[in-house]
Design a protein around this motif. Structure first.
Motif, PDB file in Angstrom:
ATOM      1  N   UNK A   1      96.674  28.952   7.540  1.00 14.01           N
ATOM      2  CA  UNK A   1      96.626  29.245   8.972  1.00 14.01           C
ATOM      3  C   UNK A   1      96.640  27.986   9.829  1.00 14.01           C
ATOM      4  N   UNK A   2      97.346  28.076  10.941  1.00 17.20           N
ATOM      5  CA  UNK A   2      97.185  27.117  12.030  1.00 17.20           C
ATOM      6  C   UNK A   2      95.851  27.419  12.713  1.00 17.20           C
ATOM      7  N   UNK A   3      95.150  26.391  13.123  1.00 18.12           N
ATOM      8  CA  UNK A   3      93.897  26.574  13.856  1.00 18.12           C
ATOM      9  C   UNK A   3      94.030  25.902  15.216  1.00 18.12           C
ATOM     10  N   UNK A   4      93.601  26.603  16.226  1.00 15.26           N
ATOM     11  CA  UNK A   4      93.690  26.102  17.603  1.00 15.26           C
ATOM     12  C   UNK A   4      92.329  26.261  18.265  1.00 15.26           C
TER      13      UNK A   4
ATOM     14  N   UNK B   1      90.577  26.648  21.903  1.00 11.99           N
ATOM     15  CA  UNK B   1      90.789  26.979  23.303  1.00 11.99           C
ATOM     16  C   UNK B   1      89.462  26.778  24.045  1.00 11.99           C
ATOM     17  N   UNK B   2      89.561  26.741  25.355  1.00 16.87           N
ATOM     18  CA  UNK B   2      88.347  26.772  26.154  1.00 16.87           C
ATOM     19  C   UNK B   2      88.624  27.532  27.445  1.00 16.87           C
ATOM     20  N   UNK B   3      87.569  28.094  27.986  1.00 13.58           N
ATOM     21  CA  UNK B   3      87.683  28.840  29.231  1.00 13.58           C
ATOM     22  C   UNK B   3      86.508  28.497  30.123  1.00 13.58           C
ATOM     23  N   UNK B   4      86.818  27.832  31.220  1.00 10.71           N
ATOM     24  CA  UNK B   4      85.808  27.479  32.202  1.00 10.71           C
ATOM     25  C   UNK B   4      85.631  28.647  33.170  1.00 10.71           C
ATOM     26  N   UNK B   5      84.490  28.735  33.838  1.00 10.33           N
ATOM     27  CA  UNK B   5      84.254  29.833  34.786  1.00 10.33           C
ATOM     28  C   UNK B   5      85.342  29.913  35.840  1.00 10.33           C
ATOM     29  N   UNK B   6      85.905  31.108  35.996  1.00  9.45           N
ATOM     30  CA  UNK B   6      86.918  31.327  37.011  1.00  9.45           C
ATOM     31  C   UNK B   6      88.300  30.793  36.664  1.00  9.45           C
ATOM     32  N   UNK B   7      88.456  30.293  35.442  1.00  7.75           N
ATOM     33  CA  UNK B   7      89.750  29.731  35.043  1.00  7.75           C
ATOM     34  C   UNK B   7      90.312  30.468  33.832  1.00  7.75           C
ATOM     35  N   UNK B   8      91.594  30.282  33.601  1.00  8.53           N
ATOM     36  CA  UNK B   8      92.229  30.891  32.449  1.00  8.53           C
ATOM     37  C   UNK B   8      91.869  30.145  31.172  1.00  8.53           C
ATOM     38  N   UNK B   9      91.952  30.865  30.067  1.00 14.26           N
ATOM     39  CA  UNK B   9      91.725  30.230  28.784  1.00 14.26           C
ATOM     40  C   UNK B   9      92.881  29.273  28.488  1.00 14.26           C
ATOM     41  N   UNK B  10      92.550  28.074  28.070  1.00 11.54           N
ATOM     42  CA  UNK B  10      93.578  27.066  27.817  1.00 11.54           C
ATOM     43  C   UNK B  10      93.439  26.517  26.407  1.00 11.54           C
ATOM     44  N   UNK B  11      94.576  26.287  25.772  1.00 10.92           N
ATOM     45  CA  UNK B  11      94.571  25.653  24.462  1.00 10.92           C
ATOM     46  C   UNK B  11      94.432  24.160  24.624  1.00 10.92           C
ATOM     47  N   UNK B  12      93.537  23.558  23.826  1.00 12.67           N
ATOM     48  CA  UNK B  12      93.299  22.128  23.991  1.00 12.67           C
ATOM     49  C   UNK B  12      93.621  21.317  22.753  1.00 12.67           C
ATOM     50  N   UNK B  13      93.660  21.947  21.581  1.00 13.28           N
ATOM     51  CA  UNK B  13      93.962  21.187  20.382  1.00 13.28           C
ATOM     52  C   UNK B  13      94.336  22.120  19.249  1.00 13.28           C
ATOM     53  N   UNK B  14      95.235  21.647  18.402  1.00  7.67           N
ATOM     54  CA  UNK B  14      95.637  22.455  17.254  1.00  7.67           C
ATOM     55  C   UNK B  14      95.832  21.555  16.040  1.00  7.67           C
ATOM     56  N   UNK B  15      95.736  22.185  14.875  1.00  5.52           N
ATOM     57  CA  UNK B  15      95.985  21.496  13.612  1.00  5.52           C
ATOM     58  C   UNK B  15      96.769  22.446  12.708  1.00  5.52           C
ATOM     59  N   UNK B  16      97.761  21.912  12.032  1.00  7.22           N
ATOM     60  CA  UNK B  16      98.593  22.791  11.212  1.00  7.22           C
ATOM     61  C   UNK B  16      97.941  23.074   9.869  1.00  7.22           C
ATOM     62  N   UNK B  17      98.555  23.973   9.132  1.00 13.14           N
ATOM     63  CA  UNK B  17      97.958  24.402   7.864  1.00 13.14           C
ATOM     64  C   UNK B  17      97.972  23.284   6.824  1.00 13.14           C
TER      65      UNK B  17
END
Length: 120
Positions: free
Chosen positions: A30-33, A35-51
């Protein structure tokens, strides 16, 4: 399932390490990513690592401060967060899937989220 943990209240400039433990999944495939979601904001991807554990990607907002890693033998991924800023305050989620959906929300497996609060 994915279970993420490690969130806490920390002062600006401090560090935290988040963990994401997989169970019942072929985690090594699996790829692992993160994400984070701050109050009032959309969830955003911040980092990923491949399998294969040989390619990582970071959002500009965390590049040079955060480091993603994985230990597939332990079915665990990590996010080391250094030089934390108040704007890093958010709920952090790990996500995983066989396919790399980049920063979209199409991943089939999600952790429940862990709160990171950075005080300035």
């Amino acid at each position: 399932d994915l279970v993420d943990s490690g969130g806490a209240l920390v002062q600006a400039g401090g560090s935290l390490s988040l963990s994401c433990v997989a169970s019942g999944l072929p985690f090594k495939d699996f790829v692992v990513v993160w994400f984070r979601q701050a109050p009032g904001k959309e969830r955003e991807g911040i980092s990923s690592i491949n399998s294969d554990d040989d390619a990582t990607v970071y959002a500009d907002s965390v590049k040079g401060r955060f480091a993603i890693s994985r230990d597939s033998a332990r079915h665990t991924a990590f996010l080391q967060m250094n030089s934390l800023k108040a704007e890093d305050t958010a709920v952090y989620y790990c996500a995983a899937d066989r396919s790399d959906y980049k920063t979209s929300l199409d991943y089939d497996y999600w952790g429940q989220g862990t709160q990171v609060t950075v005080s300035s």
